[in-house]
Design a protein around this motif. Structure first.
Motif, PDB file in Angstrom:
ATOM      1  N   LEU A  32      56.254  38.090  43.824  1.00 17.95           N
ATOM      2  CA  LEU A  32      56.787  39.137  42.944  1.00 17.95           C
ATOM      3  C   LEU A  32      56.388  40.561  43.334  1.00 17.95           C
ATOM      4  N   GLY A  33      55.466  40.700  44.286  1.00 18.44           N
ATOM      5  CA  GLY A  33      55.121  42.018  44.803  1.00 18.44           C
ATOM      6  C   GLY A  33      54.188  42.845  43.928  1.00 18.44           C
ATOM      7  N   LYS A  34      54.177  44.143  44.222  1.00 17.91           N
ATOM      8  CA  LYS A  34      53.219  45.084  43.634  1.00 17.91           C
ATOM      9  C   LYS A  34      53.158  45.123  42.109  1.00 17.91           C
ATOM     10  N   PRO A  35      54.276  44.943  41.395  1.00 17.36           N
ATOM     11  CA  PRO A  35      54.171  45.001  39.922  1.00 17.36           C
ATOM     12  C   PRO A  35      53.162  44.004  39.331  1.00 17.36           C
ATOM     13  N   ILE A  36      52.823  42.981  40.081  1.00 17.95           N
ATOM     14  CA  ILE A  36      51.907  41.931  39.599  1.00 17.95           C
ATOM     15  C   ILE A  36      50.437  42.325  39.786  1.00 17.95           C
ATOM     16  N   LEU A  37      50.164  43.312  40.622  1.00 17.44           N
ATOM     17  CA  LEU A  37      48.778  43.675  40.935  1.00 17.44           C
ATOM     18  C   LEU A  37      47.932  43.996  39.700  1.00 17.44           C
ATOM     19  N   PHE A  38      48.569  44.479  38.625  1.00 22.32           N
ATOM     20  CA  PHE A  38      47.822  44.803  37.401  1.00 22.32           C
ATOM     21  C   PHE A  38      47.110  43.575  36.832  1.00 22.32           C
ATOM     22  N   LEU A  39      47.601  42.368  37.168  1.00 23.56           N
ATOM     23  CA  LEU A  39      46.972  41.149  36.646  1.00 23.56           C
ATOM     24  C   LEU A  39      45.526  40.980  37.122  1.00 23.56           C
ATOM     25  N   TYR A  40      45.189  41.614  38.254  1.00 19.84           N
ATOM     26  CA  TYR A  40      43.797  41.542  38.726  1.00 19.84           C
ATOM     27  C   TYR A  40      42.839  42.190  37.720  1.00 19.84           C
ATOM     28  N   LEU A  41      43.384  42.992  36.791  1.00 20.70           N
ATOM     29  CA  LEU A  41      42.541  43.609  35.757  1.00 20.70           C
ATOM     30  C   LEU A  41      41.980  42.565  34.792  1.00 20.70           C
ATOM     31  N   ILE A  42      42.517  41.345  34.851  1.00 22.60           N
ATOM     32  CA  ILE A  42      41.989  40.234  34.044  1.00 22.60           C
ATOM     33  C   ILE A  42      40.606  39.817  34.553  1.00 22.60           C
ATOM     34  N   MET A  43      40.369  40.001  35.843  1.00 27.63           N
ATOM     35  CA  MET A  43      39.134  39.498  36.453  1.00 27.63           C
ATOM     36  C   MET A  43      37.863  40.032  35.786  1.00 27.63           C
ATOM     37  N   PRO A  44      37.751  41.342  35.484  1.00 32.17           N
ATOM     38  CA  PRO A  44      36.528  41.803  34.795  1.00 32.17           C
ATOM     39  C   PRO A  44      36.298  41.118  33.447  1.00 32.17           C
ATOM     40  N   LEU A  45      37.385  40.796  32.729  1.00 31.24           N
ATOM     41  CA  LEU A  45      37.254  40.068  31.453  1.00 31.24           C
ATOM     42  C   LEU A  45      36.677  38.670  31.687  1.00 31.24           C
ATOM     43  N   ILE A  46      37.138  38.032  32.755  1.00 29.43           N
ATOM     44  CA  ILE A  46      36.640  36.692  33.088  1.00 29.43           C
ATOM     45  C   ILE A  46      35.170  36.770  33.482  1.00 29.43           C
ATOM     46  N   PHE A  47      34.826  37.770  34.280  1.00 26.79           N
ATOM     47  CA  PHE A  47      33.417  37.969  34.661  1.00 26.79           C
ATOM     48  C   PHE A  47      32.557  38.123  33.404  1.00 26.79           C
ATOM     49  N   TRP A  48      33.007  38.996  32.510  1.00 28.39           N
ATOM     50  CA  TRP A  48      32.253  39.260  31.275  1.00 28.39           C
ATOM     51  C   TRP A  48      32.095  37.973  30.463  1.00 28.39           C
ATOM     52  N   SER A  49      33.182  37.233  30.327  1.00 32.87           N
ATOM     53  CA  SER A  49      33.174  35.996  29.559  1.00 32.87           C
ATOM     54  C   SER A  49      32.216  34.970  30.149  1.00 32.87           C
ATOM     55  N   ARG A  50      32.347  34.713  31.431  1.00 35.91           N
ATOM     56  CA  ARG A  50      31.543  33.670  32.072  1.00 35.91           C
ATOM     57  C   ARG A  50      30.060  34.040  32.128  1.00 35.91           C
ATOM     58  N   ILE A  51      29.765  35.325  32.294  1.00 39.30           N
ATOM     59  CA  ILE A  51      28.361  35.775  32.301  1.00 39.30           C
ATOM     60  C   ILE A  51      27.771  35.663  30.900  1.00 39.30           C
ATOM     61  N   ASN A  52      28.537  36.064  29.880  1.00 42.26           N
ATOM     62  CA  ASN A  52      28.055  35.975  28.504  1.00 42.26           C
ATOM     63  C   ASN A  52      27.852  34.538  28.047  1.00 42.26           C
ATOM     64  N   LEU A  53      28.647  33.626  28.592  1.00 39.91           N
ATOM     65  CA  LEU A  53      28.483  32.204  28.257  1.00 39.91           C
ATOM     66  C   LEU A  53      27.427  31.525  29.128  1.00 39.91           C
ATOM     67  N   LYS A  54      26.830  32.325  30.028  1.00 42.34           N
ATOM     68  CA  LYS A  54      25.790  31.841  30.959  1.00 42.34           C
ATOM     69  C   LYS A  54      26.285  30.691  31.838  1.00 42.34           C
ATOM     70  N   ARG A  55      27.570  30.771  32.216  1.00 47.82           N
ATOM     71  CA  ARG A  55      28.157  29.736  33.077  1.00 47.82           C
ATOM     72  C   ARG A  55      28.028  30.108  34.553  1.00 47.82           C
ATOM     73  N   HIS A  56      28.003  31.430  34.831  1.00 43.99           N
ATOM     74  CA  HIS A  56      27.934  31.897  36.214  1.00 43.99           C
ATOM     75  C   HIS A  56      27.191  33.216  36.312  1.00 43.99           C
ATOM     76  N   THR A  57      26.747  33.495  37.538  1.00 43.84           N
ATOM     77  CA  THR A  57      26.168  34.810  37.834  1.00 43.84           C
ATOM     78  C   THR A  57      27.282  35.690  38.405  1.00 43.84           C
ATOM     79  N   TYR A  58      26.998  36.965  38.514  1.00 46.25           N
ATOM     80  CA  TYR A  58      27.964  37.907  39.076  1.00 46.25           C
ATOM     81  C   TYR A  58      28.340  37.499  40.511  1.00 46.25           C
TER      82      TYR A  58
END
Length: 196
Positions: free
Chosen positions: A149-175
């Motif tokens: 789908l090209g460049k318009p999809i790149l904004f979805l990478y902004l989900i990654m910081p939310l996942i990092f925050w979630s997984r770190i807060n749940l103590k499932r993973h390190t950074y």
């Protein structure tokens, strides 16, 4: 929910559940099917993809209560069973799409998932570094969507910081584990697409 769970932890759990690998796979495949229905040739290939990339992997969660080996194995047992069923789904689904000469778009989807499963297993089992399967299972599909789908999809990478925050807060993973999983997802998807 258990007593004593904070609002922050509740939000982290919701993010974690909504971005679990089979759900992300379902969303990715469905979006690609809507956009490229003709390339799928038949709805059967859409259902094939959902069966092996969503239903089989997510079946680990109810099966952990049935299979004696995993019943009392806790979170580690659940993760192991989920990984086994996911990789089995990726491989069986891929073999069938090749043997039955499925459409190129479905071959590309499975190539991306097989490559991510193999590379993640290599990093976790051979290199003995716990790269996040959760991060891999989101960054890989975003990369796959970018391919189609090209460049318009790149904004979805902004989900990654939310996942990092979630997984770190749940103590499932390190950074570091989350960064490694993200890079595995991106690189393996590109590799799978390149191989085709």
């Amino acid at each position: 929910m258990k007593e004593g769970i904070t609002k922050k932890e509740k939000i982290a759990r919701i993010i974690s559940v909504l971005t679990v690998v089979p759900i992300v796979a379902f969303s990715t495949i469905t979006l690609l099917y809507i956009k490229f229905k003709k390339e799928f040739i038949s709805p059967l290939w859409y259902f094939h993809s959902i069966l092996f990339l969503t239903i089989l992997p997510i079946s680990a969660y109810p099966l952990k209560y049935i299979l004696p080996k995993y019943k009392n194995a806790g979170r580690d047992g659940e993760r192991k069973l989920a990984f086994i069923l996911a990789v089995s789904g990726y491989i069986i689904g891929s073999l069938l799409v090749l043997l039955l000469r499925g459409p190129l778009i479905v071959k590309k989807i499975f190539a991306a998932y097989v490559a991510s499963g193999v590379l993640l297993a290599f990093v976790n089992k051979i290199l003995k570094f716990k790269a996040s399967g959760h991060a891999c299972g989101v960054s890989g599909p975003i990369t796959l969507l970018y391919h189609f789908l090209g460049k318009p999809i790149l904004f979805l990478y902004l989900i990654m910081p939310l996942i990092f925050w979630s997984r770190i807060n749940l103590k499932r993973h390190t950074y570091k584990e989350l960064v490694a999983g993200t890079l595995v997802g991106i690189f393996s998807t590109l590799l799978g697409l390149w191989l085709l």
